[in-house]
Design a protein around this motif. Structure first.
Motif, PDB file in Angstrom:
ATOM      1  N   UNK A   1     -21.407  -3.645   6.131  1.00  0.00           N
ATOM      2  CA  UNK A   1     -21.691  -2.884   7.353  1.00  0.00           C
ATOM      3  C   UNK A   1     -23.181  -2.608   7.431  1.00  0.00           C
ATOM      4  N   UNK A   2     -23.665  -2.368   8.636  1.00  0.00           N
ATOM      5  CA  UNK A   2     -25.064  -2.008   8.811  1.00  0.00           C
ATOM      6  C   UNK A   2     -25.347  -0.710   8.067  1.00  0.00           C
ATOM      7  N   UNK A   3     -26.471  -0.687   7.360  1.00  0.00           N
ATOM      8  CA  UNK A   3     -26.818   0.508   6.613  1.00  0.00           C
ATOM      9  C   UNK A   3     -26.197   0.562   5.235  1.00  0.00           C
ATOM     10  N   UNK A   4     -25.469  -0.499   4.826  1.00  0.00           N
ATOM     11  CA  UNK A   4     -24.870  -0.522   3.501  1.00  0.00           C
ATOM     12  C   UNK A   4     -23.372  -0.721   3.541  1.00  0.00           C
ATOM     13  N   UNK A   5     -22.844  -1.295   2.466  1.00  0.00           N
ATOM     14  CA  UNK A   5     -21.405  -1.553   2.388  1.00  0.00           C
ATOM     15  C   UNK A   5     -20.612  -0.254   2.464  1.00  0.00           C
ATOM     16  N   UNK A   6     -19.445  -0.344   3.125  1.00  0.00           N
ATOM     17  CA  UNK A   6     -18.486   0.758   3.096  1.00  0.00           C
ATOM     18  C   UNK A   6     -17.484   0.495   1.979  1.00  0.00           C
ATOM     19  N   UNK A   7     -17.118   1.545   1.270  1.00  0.00           N
ATOM     20  CA  UNK A   7     -16.198   1.438   0.144  1.00  0.00           C
ATOM     21  C   UNK A   7     -14.892   2.145   0.462  1.00  0.00           C
ATOM     22  N   UNK A   8     -13.796   1.439   0.221  1.00  0.00           N
ATOM     23  CA  UNK A   8     -12.460   2.009   0.392  1.00  0.00           C
ATOM     24  C   UNK A   8     -11.637   1.694  -0.853  1.00  0.00           C
ATOM     25  N   UNK A   9     -10.815   2.644  -1.261  1.00  0.00           N
ATOM     26  CA  UNK A   9      -9.932   2.441  -2.408  1.00  0.00           C
ATOM     27  C   UNK A   9      -8.485   2.532  -1.951  1.00  0.00           C
ATOM     28  N   UNK A  10      -7.761   1.431  -2.091  1.00  0.00           N
ATOM     29  CA  UNK A  10      -6.317   1.449  -1.866  1.00  0.00           C
ATOM     30  C   UNK A  10      -5.632   1.724  -3.192  1.00  0.00           C
ATOM     31  N   UNK A  11      -4.759   2.705  -3.203  1.00  0.00           N
ATOM     32  CA  UNK A  11      -3.961   3.032  -4.392  1.00  0.00           C
ATOM     33  C   UNK A  11      -2.505   3.121  -3.968  1.00  0.00           C
ATOM     34  N   UNK A  12      -1.649   2.370  -4.633  1.00  0.00           N
ATOM     35  CA  UNK A  12      -0.230   2.582  -4.333  1.00  0.00           C
ATOM     36  C   UNK A  12       0.470   3.258  -5.507  1.00  0.00           C
ATOM     37  N   UNK A  13       1.428   4.089  -5.147  1.00  0.00           N
ATOM     38  CA  UNK A  13       2.167   4.908  -6.102  1.00  0.00           C
ATOM     39  C   UNK A  13       3.516   4.252  -6.360  1.00  0.00           C
ATOM     40  N   UNK A  14       3.924   4.221  -7.625  1.00  0.00           N
ATOM     41  CA  UNK A  14       5.085   3.419  -8.014  1.00  0.00           C
ATOM     42  C   UNK A  14       6.422   4.086  -7.706  1.00  0.00           C
ATOM     43  N   UNK A  15       6.592   5.330  -8.105  1.00  0.00           N
ATOM     44  CA  UNK A  15       7.849   6.034  -7.864  1.00  0.00           C
ATOM     45  C   UNK A  15       7.606   7.523  -8.015  1.00  0.00           C
ATOM     46  N   UNK A  16       8.569   8.327  -7.619  1.00  0.00           N
ATOM     47  CA  UNK A  16       8.500   9.762  -7.858  1.00  0.00           C
ATOM     48  C   UNK A  16       9.333  10.046  -9.103  1.00  0.00           C
ATOM     49  N   UNK A  17       8.681  10.598 -10.112  1.00  0.00           N
ATOM     50  CA  UNK A  17       9.359  10.830 -11.387  1.00  0.00           C
ATOM     51  C   UNK A  17      10.246  12.069 -11.314  1.00  0.00           C
ATOM     52  N   UNK A  18       9.654  13.247 -11.112  1.00  0.00           N
ATOM     53  CA  UNK A  18      10.400  14.497 -11.104  1.00  0.00           C
ATOM     54  C   UNK A  18      10.063  15.289  -9.849  1.00  0.00           C
ATOM     55  N   UNK A  19      11.081  15.874  -9.225  1.00  0.00           N
ATOM     56  CA  UNK A  19      10.783  16.800  -8.134  1.00  0.00           C
ATOM     57  C   UNK A  19      10.542  18.197  -8.719  1.00  0.00           C
ATOM     58  N   UNK A  20      10.284  19.182  -7.877  1.00  0.00           N
ATOM     59  CA  UNK A  20       9.944  20.512  -8.391  1.00  0.00           C
ATOM     60  C   UNK A  20      11.152  21.228  -8.995  1.00  0.00           C
ATOM     61  N   UNK A  21      12.348  20.658  -8.805  1.00  0.00           N
ATOM     62  CA  UNK A  21      13.540  21.194  -9.468  1.00  0.00           C
ATOM     63  C   UNK A  21      13.767  20.517 -10.817  1.00  0.00           C
ATOM     64  N   UNK A  22      12.913  19.553 -11.160  1.00  0.00           N
ATOM     65  CA  UNK A  22      13.029  18.853 -12.429  1.00  0.00           C
ATOM     66  C   UNK A  22      13.979  17.675 -12.410  1.00  0.00           C
ATOM     67  N   UNK A  23      14.466  17.289 -11.225  1.00  0.00           N
ATOM     68  CA  UNK A  23      15.418  16.188 -11.118  1.00  0.00           C
ATOM     69  C   UNK A  23      14.691  14.846 -11.069  1.00  0.00           C
ATOM     70  N   UNK A  24      15.215  13.862 -11.789  1.00  0.00           N
ATOM     71  CA  UNK A  24      14.651  12.516 -11.806  1.00  0.00           C
ATOM     72  C   UNK A  24      14.851  11.865 -10.441  1.00  0.00           C
ATOM     73  N   UNK A  25      13.759  11.362  -9.872  1.00  0.00           N
ATOM     74  CA  UNK A  25      13.817  10.774  -8.535  1.00  0.00           C
ATOM     75  C   UNK A  25      13.597   9.264  -8.538  1.00  0.00           C
ATOM     76  N   UNK A  26      13.637   8.620  -9.706  1.00  0.00           N
ATOM     77  CA  UNK A  26      13.332   7.195  -9.755  1.00  0.00           C
ATOM     78  C   UNK A  26      14.239   6.414  -8.802  1.00  0.00           C
ATOM     79  N   UNK A  27      13.615   5.648  -7.914  1.00  0.00           N
ATOM     80  CA  UNK A  27      14.345   4.807  -6.976  1.00  0.00           C
ATOM     81  C   UNK A  27      15.015   5.550  -5.851  1.00  0.00           C
TER      82      UNK A  27
END
Length: 623
Positions: free
Chosen positions: A124-150
């Motif tokens: 881009x004009x004035x210098x490169x723009x930087x973006x980071x894509x991050x994807x999250x694999x699964x939700x491990x535990x909810x706030x009740x402590x229950x396993x949320x995998x899948x």
């Protein structure tokens, strides 16, 4: 004992919010480099060390002009999954309307599993723009402590990244959720890669079993479509064949994103897609048990929308030191995203593709021969499944691209790879590196299985394999494969070592790799980076640097106990600095082997709800 350089403030990672270690301004520069040597760190010893992400490693750079210099590495958190930037929480999970999903306590669902990173530079004009894509694999535990995998749809974020020109520090100045509605939601993404044309190539592993959708008797051991039902929120019914594909994300200079789902690379438990230097050929990992190695050759450069898919046959030449084999390639078929989209849209099911017959296991552990006209296969992903199948007339394309692993086995390819995860390429040497988290199950000698191509001793610590590449090879039908990057030979390169359980609970040697997962290769550093995902063998997972010229293996990062090393990306030169993108996920997911007293010390030090998206810095740019 070496003086420790913890992320931020020693134990602060576990007990308080972390601030990044400064990158020294004197590091900056782009100097022609002769060699790069990583000087490793000791394994953690105290509970405080085991509870945080830290490094004491160094890197020695020898310059082409003569002389050398040693730099201290430092680990920096860009953000945590629980951080809110500009009103958006990094790991929040959304439905198709963009509404945040809530758990049973009424709290936002926040995934603790940042996995793949792609740091993207947009000119881009004035210098490169930087973006980071991050994807999250699964939700491990909810706030009740229950396993949320899948059980929850997954999320992908786009962060705006700024680089401080004075000291090289990276920071996230904004973050947003990437809309996945174009592909009906995101299913358990794992590792990923940055394509040569500057797009993010994601993954969806442990694809839902389509046979279980038509034969409910097998559904008890399979992940259903509950997560996608939550995502679609009643707007439509999820289709099993929409998951297990490759999401490609394009980013504009304004930070706008477009998501396309590629079906052409087949439907497997994909760890990631690694595109090779011709920008047409790709090698793919297939995570799980009794899985397959596939090769894809696109019709056109920088375009995955049409091409030909192959599966490997392992022709073993040695069982020693992790095994060695020549590779043959079985052509599965050619298709396009458009053709496959129409096929899936027509409502095709597993029952339209294959006819099945019962499997009878005999008293000696072998299997009764299949009925006339059927083939007996073994394939899996969560376990090896023996099936008697008959392909229905005219369903070759559907089988190749929607039931890839089954069809590969049906045609005689090898489906015995175990926990086949990371893939990366060494372009200069024409090598591909592949991670087998462990060698067991189908990779052992199993003469009573329907197929027994791989016959090597069990090694639960796993290994990284090396694949040689060659030009214009023939497939098993004698037809030329239209690629200059076809795998011809495969052998183990870096092996772990199983040991009796030690005092902490490790069952793999601490100074060797255990359960390799994420892999990335740096051309300039001549270094293969190996991230571990050891759920039982190592109490703390590590990130390793393996020099492919010298064979030296160096530990360069220790993660909190139970956390997996993810998000690898090697950046040789960016604004005068080099970086190794590196995340960790599900901290506190302790090994079942851990010493109970040690676990008791660690539990109050580790926040299981927090995970980090970060990087290793402290290096000059490599030219």
């Amino acid at each position: 004992m070496l003086k420790k350089r913890f992320l931020a403030t020693a134990v602060g990672m576990a007990l308080a919010s972390a601030a990044a270690s400064p990158v020294m301004a004197s590091v900056k520069g782009t100097i022609p480099v002769k060699s790069v040597e990583f000087i490793g760190m000791a394994a953690p010893e105290t509970a405080e060390e085991r509870a945080v992400a830290y490094t004491t490693a160094k890197v020695k750079v020898t310059f082409k002009s003569g002389g050398s210099r040693v730099y201290d590495l430092n680990y920096n958190a860009l953000f945590h999954n629980t951080d809110t930037i500009g009103g958006v929480t990094a790991g929040a999970i959304y439905d198709v309307t963009g509404t945040p999903l809530l758990d049973s306590n009424g709290n936002p669902m926040i995934a603790e599993t940042p996995d793949a990173n792609s740091l993207i530079r947009i000119p881009a004009k004035g210098g490169d723009k930087l973006f980071l894509i991050t994807h999250f694999e699964y939700d491990w535990l909810d706030t009740a402590g229950a396993d949320q995998y899948g059980k929850q749809p997954m999320t992908m974020s786009l962060a705006n990244i700024e680089q401080d020109g004075k000291n090289g520090k990276l920071s996230a100045t904004g973050i947003r959720n990437i809309d996945m509605s174009a592909i009906d939601g995101l299913w358990i993404p794992c590792a990923g890669s940055l394509s040569p044309w500057n797009t993010h190539l994601g993954s969806e592993e442990y694809e839902p079993d389509a046979r279980c959708q038509v034969e409910r008797s097998c559904a008890s051991g399979a992940i259903g479509l509950e997560s996608m039902e939550r995502y679609l929120a009643g707007t439509k019914t999820p289709n099993v064949y929409n998951y297990g594909i490759v999401p490609e994300v394009m980013v504009s200079k304004n930070g706008e994103t477009k998501v396309v789902g590629h079906r052409t690379l087949g439907r497997v438990s994909r760890e990631l897609v690694q595109v090779l230097p011709d920008e047409r050929t790709a090698i793919q990992g297939d995570d799980g048990t009794y899985n397959v190695l596939t090769l894809f050759v696109a019709d056109r450069k920088r375009d995955l929308s049409a091409g030909t898919l192959y599966a490997a046959k392992w022709i073993q030449t040695s069982a020693e030191n992790g095994g060695e084999a020549d590779l043959a390639w079985v052509r599965l078929g050619h298709s396009s995203d458009a053709e496959l989209e129409a096929l899936v849209g027509s409502g095709v099911t597993f029952a339209d593709i294959f006819e099945t017959a019962p499997v009878n296991k005999l008293a000696d552990g072998s299997y009764e021969a299949p009925p006339a006209g059927f083939k007996q296969i073994i394939a899996g992903h969560n376990k090896g499944l023996v099936e008697n199948l008959k392909l229905k007339p005219g369903m070759e394309t559907a089988a190749a691209f929607l039931e890839t692993r089954r069809y590969a086995a049906y045609l005689g390819a090898t489906t015995e790879f175990e926990k086949f995860e990371g893939v990366t390429v060494n372009a200069r040497d024409r090598k591909v590196y592949l991670a087998m988290t462990r060698m067991s199950s189908g990779m052992e000698d199993k003469p009573k299985d329907p197929a027994n191509h791989i016959r090597i001793p069990k090694l639960l610590a796993g290994a990284v394999y090396q694949m040689d590449l060659a030009t214009w090879k023939l497939d098993t039908e004698g037809h030329r494969i239209d690629s200059r990057y076809v795998g011809t030979h495969m052998k183990a390169l870096v092996l772990g070592q199983d040991i009796p359980k030690d005092a902490a609970g490790n069952t793999a040697a601490v100074d060797k790799i255990a359960n390799p997962d994420n892999l990335k290769f740096s051309e300039k550093m001549r270094t293969l980076f190996i991230g571990e995902d050891s759920s039982t063998l190592h109490i703390n997972n590590f990130l390793w640097a393996y020099n492919v010229d010298t064979g030296k293996l160096s530990r360069i990062l220790s993660l909190p106990a139970g956390a997996e090393s993810t998000g690898l990306q090697a950046i040789d030169s960016l604004g005068g600095y080099a970086y190794i993108m590196s995340n960790y996920q599900h901290a506190g997911d302790f090994s079942s082997n851990i010493d109970p007293a040690l676990k008791g010390q660690l539990e109050p030090l580790i926040d299981k709800s927090k995970a980090a998206v970060g990087y290793l810095g402290g290096m000059p740019a490599f030219k």
